[in-house]
Design an enzyme around this catalytic site. Structure first.
Site, PDB file in Angstrom:
ATOM      1  N   MET A   1      -5.771   8.587  11.198  1.00 20.23           N
ATOM      2  CA  MET A   1      -6.596   9.288  10.202  1.00 20.23           C
ATOM      3  C   MET A   1      -7.386  10.426  10.851  1.00 20.23           C
ATOM      4  O   MET A   1      -8.560  10.644  10.541  1.00 20.23           O
ATOM      5  CB  MET A   1      -7.556   8.294   9.508  1.00 20.23           C
ATOM      6  CG  MET A   1      -6.805   7.254   8.692  1.00 20.23           C
ATOM      7  SD  MET A   1      -7.837   5.913   8.089  1.00 20.23           S
ATOM      8  CE  MET A   1      -7.813   4.792   9.490  1.00 20.23           C
TER       9      MET A   1
ATOM     10  N   ASP B   1       0.842  -1.196   0.000  1.00 18.85           N
ATOM     11  CA  ASP B   1       0.000   0.000   0.000  1.00 18.85           C
ATOM     12  C   ASP B   1       0.874   1.241   0.000  1.00 18.85           C
ATOM     13  O   ASP B   1       2.091   1.178   0.071  1.00 18.85           O
ATOM     14  CB  ASP B   1      -1.055  -0.045   1.116  1.00 18.85           C
ATOM     15  CG  ASP B   1      -0.462   0.022   2.512  1.00 18.85           C
ATOM     16  OD1 ASP B   1       0.625   0.600   2.664  1.00 18.85           O
ATOM     17  OD2 ASP B   1      -1.100  -0.492   3.445  1.00 18.85           O
TER      18      ASP B   1
ATOM     19  N   LYS C   1      -4.779   2.773  -1.760  1.00 21.15           N
ATOM     20  CA  LYS C   1      -6.233   2.934  -1.741  1.00 21.15           C
ATOM     21  C   LYS C   1      -6.665   4.373  -1.489  1.00 21.15           C
ATOM     22  O   LYS C   1      -7.807   4.710  -1.710  1.00 21.15           O
ATOM     23  CB  LYS C   1      -6.849   2.056  -0.644  1.00 21.15           C
ATOM     24  CG  LYS C   1      -6.996   0.618  -1.079  1.00 21.15           C
ATOM     25  CD  LYS C   1      -7.963  -0.119  -0.190  1.00 21.15           C
ATOM     26  CE  LYS C   1      -7.559  -0.103   1.240  1.00 21.15           C
ATOM     27  NZ  LYS C   1      -6.551  -1.126   1.560  1.00 21.15           N
TER      28      LYS C   1
END
Ligand code: SAH
Length: 269
Positions: free
Chosen positions: A184, A49, A71
């Site tokens: 996040m 990723d 992603k």
């Protein structure tokens, strides 16, 4: 020296047609586990990723197929189903597939979805944990995530979930001495600040942002809950950001300054 994935001390090995789902750690090669390094040196296919550093990806065996399957972010994005389908297809073709994820694959890494896809296809797999970003951020601050007489629990929370900004047990998070690693969370800063203050948190609670923890260019920004959104906006952080609620950088213990005086601390590594 060639790594031997089949060594007895090393667990079940990395058979052709199997998948290793490994954490790459949050930064450069020094936070990679030996197991992940061995898997990198043995894999025929590496699917990583966007959080996995170039330094780590460069450790893949020469000749391995390396696929960047990010992603998020602003580049082309991969759907989770496509990543699962790719892993399954390569493993069914008899290849050793390494799925490499930033930090620890079991923390906000959609690991279960990938495992379920492998199980459905009858593909053997193994999970190798990694150093999670919260640990790297705390280490950079020279801080412990738990401390006797301060916090007997540590929460790992996300700023976002499927529905947008993630709801949490705000009353618990607002308690004095609470420590949470917020993944996040940077874009949700205003929401987090509002929810926590609404539930009675002290505006002077320290919140430290660590951007690009364990990477060159890491930055630390010390804030207080009462000015979190404003301080982060001023700091214009780039890259992944870890917010540590209830943790101040070392040297920030002096009596809390008045809110407008809170500064931005930058670290040059
Ligand atoms: N599985 C990863 C987390 C993936 S969620 C882990 O265990 O670390 C992605 C979030 O992790 C980012 O938005 C950020 O909050 C955090 N993160 C990942 N790498 C980071 C880094 N090097 N520095 C700061 N935060 C990081």
């Amino acid at each position: 020296m060639r790594a031997d994935l089949t060594s007895k001390t090393d667990g079940p090995g990395f058979a052709p047609g199997s998948v290793v789902l490994a954490g790459a750690g949050p930064g450069g090669a020094d936070l990679l586990t030996l197991g992940a390094l061995r898997a990198l040196q043995a894999a025929d296919v590496v699917i990583h990723d966007r959080l996995v550093s170039a330094e780590v990806v460069a450790l893949a065996r020469a000749g391995a197929e390396v696929i960047a399957a990010g992603k998020e972010g602003y580049g082309p994005s991969w759907a989770q189903d496509d990543i699962c389908a790719l892993m399954v297809a390569r493993a069914l073709a008899g290849l050793r597939v390494l799925r490499l994820k930033g930090g620890d694959p079991a923390i906000f890494g959609r690991l279960d979805e990938e495992i379920e896809a492998l199980e459905a296809a009858g593909i053997p797999f193994r999970v190798l944990p990694g150093v999670t970003a919260a640990s790297a951020a705390a280490a950079s601050l020279g801080r412990s995530l738990t401390r006797r007489a301060r916090n007997s629990e540590l929460r790992l929370v996300t700023g976002h979930d499927l529905k947008g900004y993630a709801e949490q047990d705000w009353r618990a998070l607002a308690r004095p001495g609470e420590v949470a690693a917020i993944y996040m969370g940077a874009r949700a800063a205003r929401f987090l600040q509002g929810r926590l203050l609404m539930h009675g948190a002290d505006p002077a609670t320290p919140v430290t942002a660590v951007a690009n923890a364990a990477h060159p260019g890491e930055r630390q920004v010390a804030a207080r809950l009462g000015d979190l959104a404003e301080t982060l906006a001023q700091a214009e952080l780039a890259g992944p950001v870890m917010l540590l609620l209830g943790i101040a950088p070392r040297g920030a213990e002096a009596p809390a300054p008045a809110l407008p005086e809170i500064g931005v601390k930058e670290l040059t590594l």
